[in-house]
Design an enzyme around this catalytic site. Structure first.
Site, mmCIF file in Angstrom:
data_model
loop_
_atom_site.group_PDB
_atom_site.id
_atom_site.type_symbol
_atom_site.label_atom_id
_atom_site.label_comp_id
_atom_site.label_asym_id
_atom_site.label_seq_id
_atom_site.Cartn_x
_atom_site.Cartn_y
_atom_site.Cartn_z
ATOM 1 N N GLU A 150 0.830 -1.206 0.000
ATOM 2 C CA GLU A 150 0.000 0.000 0.000
ATOM 3 C C GLU A 150 0.869 1.264 0.000
ATOM 4 O OE1 GLU A 150 -2.885 -0.267 3.146
ATOM 5 O OE2 GLU A 150 -4.210 -1.463 1.909
ATOM 6 N N GLU A 308 -6.353 -7.759 -0.475
ATOM 7 C CA GLU A 308 -6.847 -7.716 0.913
ATOM 8 C C GLU A 308 -8.280 -7.208 0.964
ATOM 9 O OE1 GLU A 308 -4.690 -5.086 3.462
ATOM 10 O OE2 GLU A 308 -2.753 -5.682 2.680
ATOM 11 N N PHE A 358 -7.464 -5.841 17.078
ATOM 12 C CA PHE A 358 -8.924 -5.986 16.993
ATOM 13 C C PHE A 358 -9.430 -6.026 15.552
ATOM 14 C CE2 PHE A 358 -8.303 -4.191 21.296
ATOM 15 C CZ PHE A 358 -8.708 -5.323 21.989
HETATM 16 C C1 GLA Z 1 -4.108 -2.366 4.941
HETATM 17 C C2 GLA Z 1 -2.730 -2.953 5.101
HETATM 18 C C3 GLA Z 1 -2.685 -4.104 6.042
HETATM 19 C C4 GLA Z 1 -3.557 -3.854 7.243
HETATM 20 C C5 GLA Z 1 -4.953 -3.547 6.787
HETATM 21 C C6 GLA Z 1 -5.914 -3.333 7.924
HETATM 22 O O1 GLA Z 1 -4.833 -2.938 3.954
HETATM 23 O O2 GLA Z 1 -2.151 -3.334 3.884
HETATM 24 O O3 GLA Z 1 -1.355 -4.299 6.433
HETATM 25 O O4 GLA Z 1 -3.044 -2.766 7.951
HETATM 26 O O5 GLA Z 1 -4.924 -2.363 6.051
HETATM 27 O O6 GLA Z 1 -7.210 -3.068 7.456
#
Ligand code: GLA
Ligand code: ZN
Length: 663
Positions: A150, A308, A358
């Site tokens: 990201e 994700e 969480f």
């Molecule tokens: C992002 C990140 C992950 C995690 C998620 C949590 O997508 O890539 O590492 O922090 O958010 O929602």
């Protein structure tokens, strides 16, 4: 090297075994098989473990993780681990940290605490990737490389001096000489004339509004600057690990706009993205669908990977709602409907410690005797049956234009109304189409529009002349075009197109606006065809177009609010205000009918319908967003319920079906 798993629709996600004692790992492997997991993304945040001291690598634990996954027939999306530098890096280079516009430094202790221009970060990242690629390029589990994570999520734009240096070099490449930059930036205004590139700074917090073109160029630069980080790692991987596809996970959520993913897309071997439902969105699942359509547009229409999403709640909103029963399956298959061929989640096992403890996962804190786990196992079974969908592509007759730069520019301050935010009208129109069962491609304004029957141009505040020509050609050959207010106002340097708004589209639309008259936050105006409008009105004159609806009251009674202009064999419509829900539904209905766009199947309103097809097979995705049962006219075999469908499919509220169609 391993190929990406296709024995089912790939299912998996972030796996962080380094956060657990090794005796848990064997259980992970067994549970992954039970859940039907076929891939795992490993090592995303493990730089401080992989390189505990500068230049000293410790990969023994990762060897064991990869072997374990290999033994369980799980493909690995191996991270380059460069998303978050280890604590030692700041102590090696105090300039590591990114800076906000007001000069605040963002300290270590969270993640992504690096300035994208920092040379220590850049060098160290490439060295780590060289080490990992050398070690693992021929590991039989490795099927993909996952660069960073990201990008730009927390550290971009960075306004530090180093970024200032690179910004100036970027400007010199863009403009050649400072006179051209002065002209583009309109620096005759407020005594901003530069005599050398050396005088230019990032657009930091200033006593009042900063130069808009400087601010926009800094956004463009920041996206390009961070892209260099990805490309540097990708090139190492292509050299040392040839044949293994490389990706980085985008964030094509409505609220994340730091990177221009239309320029990032072509740099990927496969486009991947992350998506999370955001409670602040007016319609979370419509936003999910938009994200999928946008990601597909970035991927040039090809299938993409959802790297994700969440099985249930996240941890970073004011209130983190759990998903309702059935929502995990519905959301997952909605991504597939819009073109995902991989379903990834953050993360495998809910963390015991750290800021994300969480956040939901495949394996919740409470263990496997839980509703969530049972839904995960059910999803795995559905993914197996969906293997045959992999590779098919979405069929759409409607295009909606999306442009990151236009959005950055639209949302600047000192504009007619801060109530207007880029994306609001795009999402509202997309949602109406979605609930009408109409599939939409969200594409860049420069995309080939020749195949579409209806093209929607929401709030395209800035654009070049080529977009206007392309839309004219689109209408002339018989399509319908809908342009919404505050489009075509400025050129790509943000100079107003003179002679009446909307300068770029005045001729196409057959209208000319002499003045904007935005509405106050609680102000509503009535329209002569019934219904109300908010946010915006403008003093518009017809120059060939017909009025479809006009204001009854407000600042401009009698002035047209919706117009239609015949252009060649098609038509160009202008929506000069923001209609209420019913009004927008009616307008979209008219456009769809005029353009001859049809839903993928017959169904009542509120059913999302998308067809994915290959040359010889097709699949109808149907999702019931209404509160009651609905009937969808289709025949074939529902791969979700694994039952035959003969003419009519009945879907319970919230249910989803994927029907292999009988042809
Ligand atoms: C992002 C990140 C992950 C995690 C998620 C949590 O997508 O890539 O590492 O922090 O958010 O929602
Ligand atoms: Zn910086």
């Amino acid at each position: 090297m391993r190929s990406w798993p296709t024995r089912s629709l790939a299912l998996g996600g972030d796996y962080n075994p380094e956060q657990w004692p090794e005796h848990v790992w064997a259980q992970d492997g067994q549970l992954m098989r039970e859940a039907g997991v076929t891939f795992a993304t490993v090592g995303v945040f493990s730089w401080s473990l992989l390189e505990p001291e500068p230049g000293r690598f410790d990969t023994g634990w990762l060897d064991r993780v990869l072997d374990l996954l290999q033994g369980n027939d799980i493909a690995v999306d191996l991270a380059t681990a460069t998303a978050s530098p280890p604590p030692w890096m700041y102590h090696q280079d105090g300039d590591l940290l990114p800076e906000r516009a007001d000069g605040t430094r963002l300290w270590p202790g969270g993640r992504q605490h690096y300035c994208p221009s920092n040379p220590t970060y850049r060098e160290r990242a490439v060295q780590l990737v060289e080490h990992l690629a050398t070690r693992y390029h021929d590991h039989p589990a490795v099927a993909m490389w996952h660069v960073g994570n990201e990008y730009a999520c927390h550290n971009t734009p960075c306004f530090c001096d180093r970024c200032g240096v690179r910004f100036r070099a970027w400007l010199e490449r863009r403009y050649g000489d400072v006179a051209a930059m002065n002209e583009a930036w309109g620096t005759a205004f407020w005594s901003q004339r530069y005599t050398s590139f050396d005088q230019v700074l990032p657009p930091r917090t200033a006593p009042t509004a900063v130069n808009p073109t400087q601010a926009l160029d800094f956004r463009r630069f920041s996206s390009d600057n961070v892209l260099e980080l990805f490309v540097a790692e990708r090139d190492v991987l292509h050299r040392l690990s040839p044949g293994v596809p490389v990706t980085t996970n985008f964030m094509t959520l409505n609220h994340f706009r730091h990177l221009d993913y239309f320029t990032w897309g072509p740099a990927q071997d496969v486009v991947s993205t992350d998506h999370y439902l955001v409670a602040a969105e007016p319609d979370q699942e419509a936003e999910l669908a938009f994200s999928g359509d946008l990601t597909r547009g970035i991927a040039g229409g090809e299938p993409w990977m959802l790297m994700e999403h969440s099985t249930s709640a996240v941890n970073w909103q004011p209130v983190n709602q759990a998903k309702a029963p059935g929502q995990l399956l519905r959301n997952s298959l909605a991504h597939v409907a819009h073109g995902a061929d991989t379903l990834g989640f953050f993360q495998w096992r809910a963390a015991k410690a750290g800021a994300e403890k969480f956040h939901s996962a495949f394996v919740p804190h409470a263990g496997t005797d839980t509703r969530l786990w049972r839904e995960v196992v059910q999803l795995g079974q559905v993914c197996e049956r969906l293997a045959e969908v992999v590779g098919s592509t979405v069929q759409a007759e409607v295009a909606l234009l999306w442009d990151y730069a236009a959005g950055w520019a639209c949302d600047q301050d000192s504009h007619p109304s801060s109530l207007l935010r880029y994306g609001d009208d795009a999402h509202a129109i997309h949602r109406q189409l979605l609930l009408g069962g109409i599939a939409v491609d969200v594409v860049h304004p420069g995309a080939d529009l020749s195949g579409y029957k209806l093209v929607v141009v929401p709030t395209l505040y800035s654009c070049d002349d080529a977009v206007a020509s392309s839309l004219r050609a689109t209408a002339e050959r018989g399509a319908s075009v809908l342009v919404t207010f505050f489009s075509g106002i400025v050129d790509p340097n943000l100079h107003v197109r003179l002679g009446g708004y909307p300068g770029a589209f005045r001729d196409l639309l057959g209208v000319c606006t002499e003045e904007f008259a935005p509405l106050l936050p609680d102000q509503e105006v009535r329209l002569d065809g019934g219904g109300t409008a908010t946010v915006w009105t403008e003093h518009l004159h017809l120059r060939g177009a017909q009025a479809v609806a006009s204001y009854l009251d407000g600042p401009l009674p009698g002035v047209p609010a919706v117009t239609r202009n015949e252009v060649g064999a098609g038509a160009a419509w202008y929506l000069a205000t923001r209609l209420d829900g019913d009004g927008l539904e009616a307008l979209v209905g008219q456009l769809v009918a005029e353009a001859g766009v049809s839903p993928a199947a017959a169904a009542p309103p509120g059913v999302e319908l998308v067809r994915r097809a290959t040359t010889d097979r097709s699949y109808l995705f149907a999702i019931n967003h209404t509160g009651g049962p609905v009937a969808v006219q289709v025949s074939g075999h529902d791969l979700v319920a694994d039952t035959a469908v003969d003419g009519e499919l009945t879907l319970a509220p919230g249910a989803v079906a994927v029907v292999r169609e009988q042809r």
